[in-house]
Design an enzyme around this catalytic site. Structure first.
Site, PDB file in Angstrom:
ATOM      1  N   CYS A  82      18.308   0.653  -7.288  1.00 26.84           N
ATOM      2  CA  CYS A  82      19.165   1.826  -7.532  1.00 26.84           C
ATOM      3  C   CYS A  82      20.629   1.556  -7.173  1.00 26.84           C
ATOM      4  O   CYS A  82      21.531   1.835  -7.978  1.00 26.84           O
ATOM      5  CB  CYS A  82      18.624   3.028  -6.768  1.00 26.84           C
ATOM      6  SG  CYS A  82      18.257   2.709  -5.032  1.00 26.84           S
TER       7      CYS A  82
HETATM    8  N1  NAP Z   1      13.374   5.473  -3.650  1.00 26.54           N
HETATM    9  C1  NAP Z   1      14.259   4.991  -4.519  1.00 26.54           C
HETATM   10  O1  NAP Z   1      15.344   5.561  -4.735  1.00 26.54           O
HETATM   11  C2  NAP Z   1      13.962   3.728  -5.262  1.00 26.54           C
HETATM   12  C3  NAP Z   1      14.824   3.359  -6.301  1.00 26.54           C
HETATM   13  C4  NAP Z   1      14.567   2.206  -7.012  1.00 26.54           C
HETATM   14  C5  NAP Z   1      13.451   1.451  -6.707  1.00 26.54           C
HETATM   15  N2  NAP Z   1      12.637   1.822  -5.678  1.00 26.54           N
HETATM   16  C6  NAP Z   1      11.451   0.995  -5.422  1.00 26.54           C
HETATM   17  O2  NAP Z   1      10.308   1.688  -5.904  1.00 26.54           O
HETATM   18  C7  NAP Z   1       9.169   1.369  -5.084  1.00 26.54           C
HETATM   19  C8  NAP Z   1       8.570   2.682  -4.571  1.00 26.54           C
HETATM   20  O3  NAP Z   1       9.548   3.321  -3.750  1.00 26.54           O
HETATM   21  P1  NAP Z   1       9.366   4.810  -3.193  1.00 26.54           P
HETATM   22  O4  NAP Z   1      10.704   5.192  -2.701  1.00 26.54           O
HETATM   23  O5  NAP Z   1       8.665   5.634  -4.180  1.00 26.54           O
HETATM   24  O6  NAP Z   1       8.398   4.549  -1.940  1.00 26.54           O
HETATM   25  P2  NAP Z   1       7.391   5.611  -1.263  1.00 26.54           P
HETATM   26  O7  NAP Z   1       7.904   6.994  -1.438  1.00 26.54           O
HETATM   27  O8  NAP Z   1       7.162   5.095   0.105  1.00 26.54           O
HETATM   28  O9  NAP Z   1       6.046   5.471  -2.102  1.00 26.54           O
HETATM   29  C9  NAP Z   1       5.265   4.295  -2.045  1.00 26.54           C
HETATM   30  C10 NAP Z   1       4.031   4.456  -2.913  1.00 26.54           C
HETATM   31  O10 NAP Z   1       3.309   3.225  -2.904  1.00 26.54           O
HETATM   32  C11 NAP Z   1       1.959   3.480  -2.483  1.00 26.54           C
HETATM   33  N3  NAP Z   1       1.502   2.315  -1.711  1.00 26.54           N
HETATM   34  C12 NAP Z   1       1.939   1.892  -0.518  1.00 26.54           C
HETATM   35  N4  NAP Z   1       1.325   0.749  -0.164  1.00 26.54           N
HETATM   36  C13 NAP Z   1       0.462   0.461  -1.162  1.00 26.54           C
HETATM   37  C14 NAP Z   1      -0.482  -0.575  -1.402  1.00 26.54           C
HETATM   38  N5  NAP Z   1      -0.657  -1.588  -0.540  1.00 26.54           N
HETATM   39  N6  NAP Z   1      -1.196  -0.547  -2.546  1.00 26.54           N
HETATM   40  C15 NAP Z   1      -1.046   0.442  -3.431  1.00 26.54           C
HETATM   41  N7  NAP Z   1      -0.169   1.461  -3.260  1.00 26.54           N
HETATM   42  C16 NAP Z   1       0.567   1.454  -2.150  1.00 26.54           C
HETATM   43  C17 NAP Z   1       2.021   4.739  -1.672  1.00 26.54           C
HETATM   44  O11 NAP Z   1       0.740   5.341  -1.704  1.00 26.54           O
HETATM   45  P3  NAP Z   1       0.160   6.266  -0.509  1.00 26.54           P
HETATM   46  O12 NAP Z   1       1.206   7.288  -0.223  1.00 26.54           O
HETATM   47  O13 NAP Z   1      -1.062   6.854  -1.109  1.00 26.54           O
HETATM   48  O14 NAP Z   1      -0.114   5.363   0.647  1.00 26.54           O
HETATM   49  C18 NAP Z   1       3.081   5.536  -2.431  1.00 26.54           C
HETATM   50  O15 NAP Z   1       2.499   6.140  -3.559  1.00 26.54           O
HETATM   51  C19 NAP Z   1       9.688   0.449  -3.980  1.00 26.54           C
HETATM   52  O16 NAP Z   1       9.444  -0.889  -4.351  1.00 26.54           O
HETATM   53  C20 NAP Z   1      11.161   0.729  -3.950  1.00 26.54           C
HETATM   54  O17 NAP Z   1      11.928  -0.348  -3.477  1.00 26.54           O
HETATM   55  C21 NAP Z   1      12.871   2.946  -4.958  1.00 26.54           C
END
Ligand code: NAP
Length: 349
Positions: A152
């Protein structure tokens, strides 16, 4: 005539997964298959994404190759590392869109330095507007079965500065980027800096001093846009808002370049872009004006006394910064109009 695109979303309980579900819901051809995650497997989605009423009764299942099989598109919104592991088990004919970092970097050395561990390889990069040596990154996406969605912060800084790099009106060997970031950028995790008592009424810098993982990706992109030598000082700052990134990026004005040439570089670069808007002169981007929309708002000025070009870019980190970029890239990969299902209409104030 509509095609039917069956999409699985992995990480459906997280911030990005939730936004992928919201944004992709507006696409006329998308229908959702499996919604997967990890610790929330077995729960109704509504327990984790209460704003997605149309999917509230859907049950989240464990992230396995079996649960993700049989879809046209699998969107991975998982912590880095987890996505490479599951992606390696998905069939080559499935379009896999990874919102995590695992497949963004071309340099295995940069991966090892900033993320650690083995580099999972490089996928076509999901930033259609990125300037490349032969045109734009959108030219590389039709027909691809693998897409690495950009970071992002990377999107804000790259879209902000790349016109000046491509036109040669800035010196990329001294780029300084300071960002104001909403807390959703950190994901839905529990940690002391993210408690309301720490966050509300305060601004907190993090990853100061050149350690942020998005640095090599920005360098990679500015190199794609034509920079021979990129040196970047990058400092993000958490500010009390849920979403949004405001990136202020400066670089020295190249020798002999005037103000008109600077403005022309940005105007020319984005005249035909549906989602990247150079604002009228004197009008400055705000994060509020991008919320919920797949837009990047940009303004550029020349600070004559400092001898620097100053660019401000605003995006919604979860839309243009992730889920919107994922859908935009999916459209290009599948041969659909790039704008299908995507809005530039934001939510303000
Ligand atoms: N947040 C942003 O603005 C943003 C922007 C660009 C890219 N990203 C990227 O997008 C990805 C997700 O980010 P997020 O902000 O959505 O994180 P998040 O809110 O912490 O969500 C993480 C998700 O991954 C799942 N998860 C965690 N460990 C796992 C595993 N070992 N196997 C399968 N599922 C697993 C979690 O499931 P449970 O809750 O069921 O455990 C949850 O659904 C990351 O790689 C991040 O760097 C984020």
């Amino acid at each position: 005539m509509h095609m039917s695109i069956r999409v699985a979303v992995s990480g459906a309980s997280g911030y990005v997964g939730g936004e992928v579900l919201r944004v992709f819901s507006a696409h006329p051809d998308v229908e959702f298959g499996a919604l997967t995650a990890h610790s929330s497997a077995g729960d109704a989605l509504g327990a984790h994404q209460p704003h997605l009423r149309h999917l509230a009764e859907r049950v989240v299942v464990e992230t396995t190759p079996e649960n993700l099989a049989g879809h046209d598109v699998v969107v991975l919104a998982l912590p880095h590392g987890a996505s490479a592991e599951i992606a390696a088990q998905l069939p080559p004919e499935t379009l896999v869109i990874d919102c995590g970092a695992d497949h963004r970097l071309e340099s295995a050395q940069a991966w090892a330095e900033y993320y650690g561990g083995d580099h999972a390889g490089t996928w076509p990069y999901g930033m259609p507007e990125l300037i490349t040596p032969t045109g734009h990154q959108r030219d590389a996406l039709p027909g691809t079965k693998r897409i690495a969605v950009p970071g992002c912060n990377v999107t804000a800084v790259t879209l902000g500065l790349q016109p000046g790099v491509a036109a040669g009106v800035v010196d990329p060997s001294d780029v300084v980027a300071v960002l104001a970031n909403g807390y959703s950028g950190a994901g839905k995790k529990l940690a002391v800096p993210y408690l309301a008592s720490e966050a509300l009424g305060s601004a907190q810098p993090y990853a100061v001093g050149g350690s942020h993982r998005h640095i090599p990706e920005i360098v990679q992109n500015l190199t794609s846009a034509g920079a021979a030598d990129v040196r970047l000082s990058f400092t993000p700052t958490l500010v009390p808002m849920a979403r949004g990134i405001l990136a202020t990026v400066t670089a020295p004005l190249a020798t002999g370049v005037n103000v008109e040439a600077v403005r022309a570089a940005w105007e020319d670069a984005y005249a035909d872009e549906p989602f990247v808007h150079l604002l009228p002169e004197g009008q400055w981007p705000t994060t509020a004006a991008t919320l919920g929309a797949n837009t990047a708002l940009i303004q550029v000025a020349v600070d004559g006394k400092a001898g620097r070009v100053v660019v401000v870019a605003a995006i919604d980190n979860l839309v243009k910064g992730t889920a919107g970029a994922a859908l935009q890239s999916m459209n290009v990969a599948l041969g659909l109009p790039e704008t299908t299902g995507l809005t530039t209409i934001g939510v303000a104030p």
